[in-house]
Design an enzyme around this catalytic site. Structure first.
Site, PDB file in Angstrom:
ATOM      1  N   SER A 112       0.848  -1.193  -0.061  1.00 49.30           N
ATOM      2  CA  SER A 112      -0.054   0.028  -0.031  1.00 49.30           C
ATOM      3  C   SER A 112       0.809   1.154   0.141  1.00 49.30           C
ATOM      4  CB  SER A 112      -0.849  -0.113   1.284  1.00 49.30           C
ATOM      5  OG  SER A 112      -1.396   1.282   1.475  1.00 49.30           O
ATOM      6  N   TYR A 151      -1.112  -0.007  10.512  1.00 49.13           N
ATOM      7  CA  TYR A 151      -1.423  -0.554   8.944  1.00 49.13           C
ATOM      8  C   TYR A 151      -0.218  -0.036   8.320  1.00 49.13           C
ATOM      9  CZ  TYR A 151      -3.496  -1.990   4.718  1.00 49.13           C
ATOM     10  OH  TYR A 151      -3.683  -2.126   3.254  1.00 49.13           O
TER      11      TYR A 151
END
Length: 249
Positions: free
Chosen positions: A145, A158
């Site tokens: 990501s 995250y």
């Protein structure tokens, strides 16, 4: 249907999710036999497998957080196909927590996020290393990501886990060469239900501030995964950004 990947076997963890299912379709269309791996629902994984173009596809279950089950999955693939050439790690988990709310990011949530979004991918590669090495042309594709480099994402843990995946690609790209390549595909915002609570309003706002004028689709990410297997054959240890220019803002 292209036969670029004819004879190859691709294993997709998180294969019932939006990106995983799209990647399964792309790799199957390119000629690979695909093992669609879900976490709990075998019937759902089988439905994805049944809808793929070509023949020889199958479904299986494994939890990315349980190394014994990943090892068993590698054994099942070996028994069923005799080989594994491509491992795609699309499984993941997150929960929105404002970055300034340090108390809301509990130890338990941090551990779970790192377990699902970093440790599990490493464990899957470890479980399939022997098969991928035996292929002589093995490939691992992790879904990372842009939050790993921008520090903007659903929560700080995250972001950290995805940064860790990018480092893992560099480390394993070096360690497993030349018989196994390791690449990351790094999306921005993608039109899925992956992040709880994000709806059309959020997506429209992001699209308006993204240079290419929209958020990503699952097929955008799947196309990049396919490219790792079919076109980027002299690349390893790097992260390929597929975000419509989102990180430029």
């Amino acid at each position: 249907m292209s036969n670029t990947l004819s004879g190859k076997v691709a294993v997709i963890l998180g294969g019932t999710g939006g990106i995983g299912a799209a990647a399964a379709h792309r790799l199957a269309k390119a000629g690979a036999r695909v093992v669609v791996v879900g976490q709990r629902d075998l019937a759902r994984a089988q439905r994805v497998a049944d809808e793929l173009p070509g023949e020889g596809h199958s479904a299986a279950l494994a939890s990315i957080t349980e190394s014994e089950r990943l090892n068993a999955l590698a054994g099942l693939v070996r028994d069923r196909y005799g080989r594994a050439d491509i491992l795609v790690n699309t499984a993941g988990f997150t929960q929105p927590v404002k970055h300034a709310d340090l108390n809301a990011l509990t130890d338990e949530l941090i551990d779970e996020i790192l377990k699902v979004n970093w440790r599990g991918q490493f464990a899957a590669i470890r479980a399939f290393r022997e098969l991928l090495d035996a292929s002589g042309d093995g490939l691992v594709v992790n879904v990372s990501s842009i939050s790993g480099t921008t520090g903007v994402g659903s929560n700080i843990a995250y972001c950290a886990a995805k940064a860790g995946l990018d480092v893992m690609a560099a480390s394993l790209g070096r360690a497993l060469a030349p018989r196994i390549r390791v690449l990351n595909v790094s999306p921005g915002v993608v039109d899925t239900t992956f992040v709880p609570g994000r709806g059309d309003d959020f997506n429209e706002k992001v699209a308006a501030t993204t240079p290419l004028g929209r958020i990503g689709t699952t097929d955008d990410i799947a196309a990049a995964i396919e490219a790792c297997a079919t076109h980027l054959t002299f690349s390893t240890g790097v992260t390929i950004v597929v975000d419509g220019g989102r990180r430029l803002n």
